[in-house]
Design an enzyme around this catalytic site. Structure first.
Site, PDB file in Angstrom:
ATOM      1  N   GLU A 180       0.809  -1.222   0.000  1.00 43.93           N
ATOM      2  CA  GLU A 180       0.000   0.000   0.000  1.00 43.93           C
ATOM      3  C   GLU A 180       0.844   1.274   0.000  1.00 43.93           C
ATOM      4  OE1 GLU A 180      -2.370  -0.653   3.478  1.00 43.93           O
ATOM      5  OE2 GLU A 180      -4.035  -1.516   2.335  1.00 43.93           O
ATOM      6  N   GLU A 239       6.342 -22.512   6.852  1.00 45.16           N
ATOM      7  CA  GLU A 239       6.904 -21.739   7.962  1.00 45.16           C
ATOM      8  C   GLU A 239       7.876 -22.533   8.827  1.00 45.16           C
ATOM      9  OE1 GLU A 239       4.023 -22.010  11.744  1.00 45.16           O
ATOM     10  OE2 GLU A 239       3.146 -20.883  10.089  1.00 45.16           O
TER      11      GLU A 239
END
Length: 277
Positions: free
Chosen positions: A86, A117
């Protein structure tokens, strides 16, 4: 964190304060979720000194040309990618100035990637693709504070001279121990036990907003209280920029819009024009 049966006892895994959720009405569920969410802002506020220390350290490096990386897995990784993505349209910064890295790559933004992960080496391997330097900073994001992908990236980044920070929802975690500037947001057990996409995720989003917005302001990407360097990527933003110029320069709408489009940004249109009195 306390140890139970030889294992870390994590607040993020503790039982919810509510039970028999399936027996609650829609109104009851929404009310109690909202009550739990209301606790998050206070928890974030208590960590303001930790956040301030990290932001000031990153600012020093960014002013030397350094970049910022977020590293996370699952929800934490997605929130890092979201915040980073953003910033170019909002503040007009170059792509790559702030980058989000998620375990499992872009596929993991939409789908869970099995065991992504669990590798303590892969986080640093993924970071190396960006050729990190000692002026760069890395923030590891993991609600549990125990995610191997994130811990490994932070440890290796520290060993290679990068500045390191983290955002976690448990105290005294391996991730915090590995970080130069740990941020611990203790929001308590989740409404649905162990669902750290809820309060922990909300806290992470808030802290990431605080970090990136403060850095953008400090790096000169805001004038007054306005995003004067935002990218004009749609009609709404062109209209917003036009109205900013009307306010700053006292122009009519059409002239303000033409100046904006010619300059490519509010900041560009303002350059050398002076503010109205």
């Amino acid at each position: 964190m306390a140890r139970t049966s030889g294992k870390l006892s994590r607040i993020t895994e503790q039982p919810s304060h509510y039970d028999h959720l399936e027996q609650m009405s829609v109104g009851e569920l929404l009310k109690h979720i909202n009550e739990e969410d209301a606790l998050v802002a206070d928890a974030v506020g208590k960590a303001n000194p930790q956040i301030e220390a990290l932001v000031e350290a990153i600012e020093t490096r960014m002013k030397r040309g350094g970049r910022l990386f977020y590293v996370g897995a699952g929800t934490s990784g997605r929130l890092g990618v979201l915040d980073a993505s953003e910033l170019p349209p909002t503040f007009g910064v170059p792509e790559g100035w702030v980058t989000g890295i998620i375990a499992g790559g872009d596929e993991a933004l939409r789908h869970a990637v099995e065991k992504a992960e669990d590798s303590p080496e892969q986080g640093w391997n993924d970071l190396q693709a960006f050729h990190p330097t000692a002026d760069d900073s890395v923030i590891g994001i993991a609600a549990s504070g125990t995610t191997p992908y994130v811990i490994g990236a932070i440890r290796q980044a520290h060993q290679n001279g990068l500045l390191t920070g983290c955002i976690t929802s448990n105290p005294n975690t391996p991730l915090a121990e590995a970080s130069d500037f740990p941020i611990e947001i203790i929001v308590g057990p989740e409404f649905v036990t162990g669902s750290s996409r809820m309060k922990s995720g909300t806290a992470q989003k808030m802290v990431l907003n605080m970090i990136s917005t403060t850095l953008m302001i400090r790096m000169g990407r805001v004038h007054g209280n306005r995003m004067v360097k935002m990218q004009l990527t749609n009609a709404k933003l062109v209209d917003r920029g036009t109205r900013m110029l009307q306010d700053y320069l006292g122009l009519d709408y059409d002239e303000a819009q033409q100046r904006l489009l010619d300059a490519g940004s509010v900041a560009g249109a303002l350059k050398g024009k002076g503010r109205k009195h």
